[in-house]
Design a protein around this motif. Structure first.
Motif, short mmCIF file in Angstrom:
data_model
loop_
_atom_site.label_atom_id
_atom_site.label_comp_id
_atom_site.label_asym_id
_atom_site.label_seq_id
_atom_site.Cartn_x
_atom_site.Cartn_y
_atom_site.Cartn_z
N MET A 120 0.85 -1.18 0.00
CA MET A 120 0.00 0.00 0.00
C MET A 120 0.90 1.24 0.00
O MET A 120 1.81 1.35 0.81
CB MET A 120 -0.89 -0.03 1.24
N PRO A 121 0.62 2.18 -0.89
CA PRO A 121 1.44 3.40 -0.94
C PRO A 121 1.17 4.29 0.27
O PRO A 121 0.06 4.31 0.80
CB PRO A 121 1.00 4.07 -2.24
N SER A 122 2.17 5.04 0.68
CA SER A 122 1.97 6.03 1.74
C SER A 122 1.11 7.17 1.19
O SER A 122 0.91 7.28 -0.03
CB SER A 122 3.32 6.57 2.21
N LYS A 123 0.63 8.02 2.07
CA LYS A 123 -0.15 9.18 1.61
C LYS A 123 0.69 10.05 0.68
O LYS A 123 0.20 10.55 -0.33
CB LYS A 123 -0.64 10.00 2.81
N HIS A 124 1.95 10.21 1.02
CA HIS A 124 2.86 11.01 0.19
C HIS A 124 3.02 10.38 -1.20
O HIS A 124 2.97 11.08 -2.22
CB HIS A 124 4.22 11.14 0.88
N GLU A 125 3.20 9.06 -1.26
CA GLU A 125 3.33 8.37 -2.55
C GLU A 125 2.04 8.47 -3.36
O GLU A 125 2.08 8.69 -4.58
CB GLU A 125 3.69 6.91 -2.33
N ALA A 126 0.90 8.32 -2.70
CA ALA A 126 -0.38 8.43 -3.39
C ALA A 126 -0.56 9.82 -3.99
O ALA A 126 -0.98 9.96 -5.14
CB ALA A 126 -1.53 8.10 -2.45
N ARG A 127 -0.22 10.84 -3.23
CA ARG A 127 -0.31 12.22 -3.74
C ARG A 127 0.62 12.40 -4.94
O ARG A 127 0.25 13.05 -5.92
CB ARG A 127 0.04 13.23 -2.65
N GLY A 128 1.82 11.82 -4.87
CA GLY A 128 2.77 11.91 -5.98
C GLY A 128 2.25 11.24 -7.23
O GLY A 128 2.39 11.77 -8.34
N ARG A 129 1.62 10.09 -7.08
CA ARG A 129 1.05 9.38 -8.24
C ARG A 129 -0.06 10.20 -8.88
O ARG A 129 -0.17 10.28 -10.10
CB ARG A 129 0.54 8.01 -7.82
N LEU A 130 -0.92 10.77 -8.04
CA LEU A 130 -2.01 11.60 -8.58
C LEU A 130 -1.45 12.84 -9.27
O LEU A 130 -1.92 13.22 -10.35
CB LEU A 130 -2.98 11.98 -7.46
N ALA A 131 -0.45 13.46 -8.67
CA ALA A 131 0.17 14.65 -9.27
C ALA A 131 0.79 14.31 -10.62
O ALA A 131 0.71 15.10 -11.57
CB ALA A 131 1.22 15.23 -8.34
N GLU A 190 -0.35 12.38 -12.72
CA GLU A 190 -1.47 12.31 -13.67
C GLU A 190 -2.11 13.68 -13.89
O GLU A 190 -3.14 13.78 -14.55
CB GLU A 190 -2.53 11.33 -13.16
N GLY A 191 -1.54 14.71 -13.29
CA GLY A 191 -2.10 16.05 -13.43
C GLY A 191 -3.25 16.32 -12.50
O GLY A 191 -4.02 17.27 -12.71
N LEU A 192 -3.40 15.52 -11.45
CA LEU A 192 -4.50 15.67 -10.50
C LEU A 192 -4.01 16.31 -9.21
O LEU A 192 -2.86 16.14 -8.82
CB LEU A 192 -5.11 14.30 -10.18
N THR A 193 -4.87 17.04 -8.55
CA THR A 193 -4.55 17.66 -7.28
C THR A 193 -5.29 16.90 -6.18
O THR A 193 -6.51 16.78 -6.21
CB THR A 193 -4.99 19.14 -7.25
N ALA A 194 -4.54 16.39 -5.21
CA ALA A 194 -5.14 15.62 -4.12
C ALA A 194 -5.62 16.55 -3.02
O ALA A 194 -5.03 17.59 -2.75
CB ALA A 194 -4.12 14.65 -3.57
N SER A 195 -6.71 16.14 -2.38
CA SER A 195 -7.19 16.84 -1.19
C SER A 195 -7.66 15.78 -0.20
O SER A 195 -8.12 14.71 -0.59
CB SER A 195 -8.31 17.82 -1.52
N ALA A 196 -7.55 16.07 1.08
CA ALA A 196 -7.93 15.12 2.12
C ALA A 196 -9.43 15.21 2.39
O ALA A 196 -10.04 16.28 2.29
CB ALA A 196 -7.15 15.40 3.39
#
Length: 82
Positions: free
Chosen positions: A1-12, A14-20
């Motif tokens: 399972m990716p960390s929150k930081h890794e998940a945000r990096g993967r979304l970024a 793809e050109g996506l902005t993560a929010s909690a």
């Protein structure tokens, strides 16, 4: 399972902005629609997305992802947490 930081990096990447966003145990959202595509990644816990138009539910657990197209009807129920 990716960390929150890794998940945000993967979304970024793809050109996506993560929010909690979070919910308490057994929180429920009635069926509704969004006017935009939505990408959801479970960082912890679990939540069930109800997709009535498809006649199924999708359980997201930590690390899972769900891509929802704009105007898809969804409802959701949070799982009990330990």
């Amino acid at each position: 399972m990716p960390s929150k930081h890794e998940a945000r990096g993967r979304l970024a990447a793809e050109g996506l902005t993560a929010s909690a966003w979070g919910n308490g145990p057994f929180d429920h959202y009635p069926e509704h629609r969004h006017g935009y595509d939505k990408v959801l990644v479970a960082a912890a816990g679990a939540i069930t997305f109800h997709l009535p138009e498809l006649g199924r539910d999708v359980l997201l657990a930590a690390g899972d992802r769900l891509d929802l197209p704009a105007a898809r009807c969804t409802g959701r129920t949070s799982a009990r947490t330990a």
